[in-house]
Design a protein around this motif. Structure first.
Motif, PDB file in Angstrom:
ATOM      1  N   VAL A 144      39.251 -32.123  10.105  1.00 30.98           N
ATOM      2  CA  VAL A 144      37.857 -32.226   9.669  1.00 30.98           C
ATOM      3  C   VAL A 144      37.797 -32.212   8.144  1.00 30.98           C
ATOM      4  O   VAL A 144      38.276 -31.281   7.500  1.00 30.98           O
ATOM      5  N   ALA A 145      37.221 -33.243   7.577  1.00 31.26           N
ATOM      6  CA  ALA A 145      37.098 -33.318   6.120  1.00 31.26           C
ATOM      7  C   ALA A 145      36.052 -32.314   5.638  1.00 31.26           C
ATOM      8  O   ALA A 145      34.977 -32.188   6.218  1.00 31.26           O
ATOM      9  N   THR A 146      36.375 -31.590   4.570  1.00 29.55           N
ATOM     10  CA  THR A 146      35.489 -30.546   4.054  1.00 29.55           C
ATOM     11  C   THR A 146      35.519 -30.553   2.537  1.00 29.55           C
ATOM     12  O   THR A 146      36.559 -30.771   1.929  1.00 29.55           O
ATOM     13  N   SER A 147      34.349 -30.285   1.947  1.00 29.11           N
ATOM     14  CA  SER A 147      34.239 -30.187   0.504  1.00 29.11           C
ATOM     15  C   SER A 147      33.428 -28.949   0.147  1.00 29.11           C
ATOM     16  O   SER A 147      32.414 -28.656   0.783  1.00 29.11           O
ATOM     17  N   ASP A 148      33.885 -28.193  -0.854  1.00 30.49           N
ATOM     18  CA  ASP A 148      33.173 -27.004  -1.309  1.00 30.49           C
ATOM     19  C   ASP A 148      33.623 -26.703  -2.738  1.00 30.49           C
ATOM     20  O   ASP A 148      34.818 -26.510  -2.980  1.00 30.49           O
ATOM     21  N   PRO A 149      32.707 -26.669  -3.704  1.00 31.04           N
ATOM     22  CA  PRO A 149      33.094 -26.339  -5.084  1.00 31.04           C
ATOM     23  C   PRO A 149      33.805 -24.994  -5.191  1.00 31.04           C
ATOM     24  O   PRO A 149      34.674 -24.808  -6.052  1.00 31.04           O
ATOM     25  N   ALA A 150      33.448 -24.034  -4.312  1.00 32.43           N
ATOM     26  CA  ALA A 150      34.117 -22.728  -4.341  1.00 32.43           C
ATOM     27  C   ALA A 150      35.590 -22.861  -3.964  1.00 32.43           C
ATOM     28  O   ALA A 150      36.440 -22.127  -4.479  1.00 32.43           O
ATOM     29  N   TRP A 151      35.906 -23.791  -3.080  1.00 33.44           N
ATOM     30  CA  TRP A 151      37.300 -24.046  -2.715  1.00 33.44           C
ATOM     31  C   TRP A 151      38.060 -24.643  -3.903  1.00 33.44           C
ATOM     32  O   TRP A 151      39.220 -24.307  -4.138  1.00 33.44           O
ATOM     33  N   SER A 184      26.355 -25.262  11.357  1.00 33.70           N
ATOM     34  CA  SER A 184      25.418 -25.200  10.229  1.00 33.70           C
ATOM     35  C   SER A 184      26.112 -24.566   9.032  1.00 33.70           C
ATOM     36  O   SER A 184      26.014 -23.351   8.820  1.00 33.70           O
ATOM     37  N   PRO A 185      26.822 -25.351   8.247  1.00 40.23           N
ATOM     38  CA  PRO A 185      27.531 -24.787   7.088  1.00 40.23           C
ATOM     39  C   PRO A 185      26.547 -24.297   6.034  1.00 40.23           C
ATOM     40  O   PRO A 185      25.414 -24.798   5.948  1.00 40.23           O
ATOM     41  N   PRO A 186      26.942 -23.332   5.218  1.00 44.29           N
ATOM     42  CA  PRO A 186      26.065 -22.812   4.171  1.00 44.29           C
ATOM     43  C   PRO A 186      25.899 -23.808   3.036  1.00 44.29           C
ATOM     44  O   PRO A 186      26.685 -24.762   2.928  1.00 44.29           O
ATOM     45  N   PRO A 187      24.917 -23.599   2.164  1.00 43.78           N
ATOM     46  CA  PRO A 187      24.749 -24.484   1.008  1.00 43.78           C
ATOM     47  C   PRO A 187      26.030 -24.549   0.178  1.00 43.78           C
ATOM     48  O   PRO A 187      26.697 -23.543  -0.048  1.00 43.78           O
ATOM     49  N   GLY A 188      26.357 -25.760  -0.258  1.00 42.19           N
ATOM     50  CA  GLY A 188      27.561 -25.967  -1.043  1.00 42.19           C
ATOM     51  C   GLY A 188      28.730 -26.467  -0.232  1.00 42.19           C
ATOM     52  O   GLY A 188      29.642 -27.085  -0.777  1.00 42.19           O
ATOM     53  N   VAL A 189      28.712 -26.209   1.076  1.00 37.37           N
ATOM     54  CA  VAL A 189      29.794 -26.656   1.950  1.00 37.37           C
ATOM     55  C   VAL A 189      29.352 -27.923   2.678  1.00 37.37           C
ATOM     56  O   VAL A 189      28.305 -27.935   3.330  1.00 37.37           O
ATOM     57  N   VAL A 190      30.149 -28.971   2.563  1.00 34.17           N
ATOM     58  CA  VAL A 190      29.883 -30.219   3.280  1.00 34.17           C
ATOM     59  C   VAL A 190      31.067 -30.490   4.195  1.00 34.17           C
ATOM     60  O   VAL A 190      32.217 -30.484   3.752  1.00 34.17           O
ATOM     61  N   THR A 191      30.796 -30.684   5.472  1.00 34.09           N
ATOM     62  CA  THR A 191      31.869 -30.882   6.441  1.00 34.09           C
ATOM     63  C   THR A 191      31.517 -32.010   7.398  1.00 34.09           C
ATOM     64  O   THR A 191      30.340 -32.236   7.703  1.00 34.09           O
TER      65      THR A 191
END
Length: 253
Positions: free
Chosen positions: A158-165, A135-142
């Motif tokens: 595993v593909a991951t996207s996060d604006p903070a990254w 269960s990733p936090p809001p903003g993180v898509v995996t």
């Protein structure tokens, strides 16, 4: 797929279909297994728009579907109002130049959540982020799912996207000393893996395939370090700095 679910997914685009928004949506579809159904619905809605509305004759060749996809991406209200009017689509009203991305979103989402093919380094930043949590936090898509293949990149990534990254990468890329150190490690496959669970309480460095024959290095870090969305970018920066510091002068070709 119900209309409600389709438009809910479309709503996650934020009104615009481009490479970034469609990539995040594609990760969601990988997790849910709805990729094929979603792609079918996009095709249906685009075809309906073009059947009822049409496009200007001087539109660049093969881009009529891009304009229609941009209308779909704008959301249910925009789509229904446009199709009800039945007028020729005005390209100046829609963000259509990048909307081709929506036309292929979901096509590959029925595949495994990990990508087993070799990955080339991002020339701008050679560390790959992976969130391996249920269960990733809001903003993180995996794309992480129920199958856990471990952390060796050879078994898949595993593909991951996060604006903070993205923000963290920009900050790290502005540090000349760090960039130089990363350049000296360009022969390694570097990964930052975020995990949850009682057995992940502090950062741990893992060399693969073995400590004496290293091709990849993975820093596994606990999800608790990234709990605060306001400081997540800073936490990423600190984790990458720790990864580089741990390898400096201690690992060679």
């Amino acid at each position: 797929m119900t209309p409600e679910r389709f438009w809910e997914l479309i709503g996650s685009l934020g009104g615009v279909a481009d490479d970034a928004s469609c990539e995040r949506l594609d990760l969601v579809l990988q997790r849910s297994g709805e990729g094929d159904a979603f792609a079918d619905q996009v095709e249906v809605h685009v075809a309906d728009l073009l059947r009822h509305c049409g496009v200007p004759a001087d539109l660049p060749e093969d881009t009529d579907e891009w304009v229609a996809a941009a209308v779909v991406a704008a959301g249910r209200e925009a789509y229904e109002t446009t199709i009800a009017a039945g007028e020729e689509l005005d390209p100046t009203r829609w963000r259509w130049q990048d909307a081709e991305a929506l036309l292929v979103t979901g096509w590959s989402s029925h595949a495994a959540a990990v990508d087993p093919t070799p990955r080339e380094h991002d020339p701008g930043f050679p560390v790959t982020l992976q969130w391996k949590v249920a269960s990733p936090p809001p903003g993180v898509v995996t794309s992480y799912g129920t199958d856990d293949l471990g952390d060796d990149p050879e078994t898949g990534v595993v593909a991951t996207s996060d604006p903070a990254w993205d923000r963290a990468r920009r900050d790290l890329g502005a540090d000349p000393a760090l960039v130089e150190e990363l350049a000296g490690l360009d022969w390694l496959d570097l990964h930052l893996v975020v995990r949850d669970g009682d057995d992940v309480t502090e950062p741990v460095l893992h060399p693969y395939p073995s400590p004496t024959s290293v091709r990849s290095v993975v820093l596994v870090v606990p999800q608790s370090l990234f709990a605060d969305p306001a400081t997540r970018a800073d936490a990423y920066v600190e984790a990458v700095q720790a990864l580089v510091a741990a390898l400096a002068g201690r690992i060679h070709r």
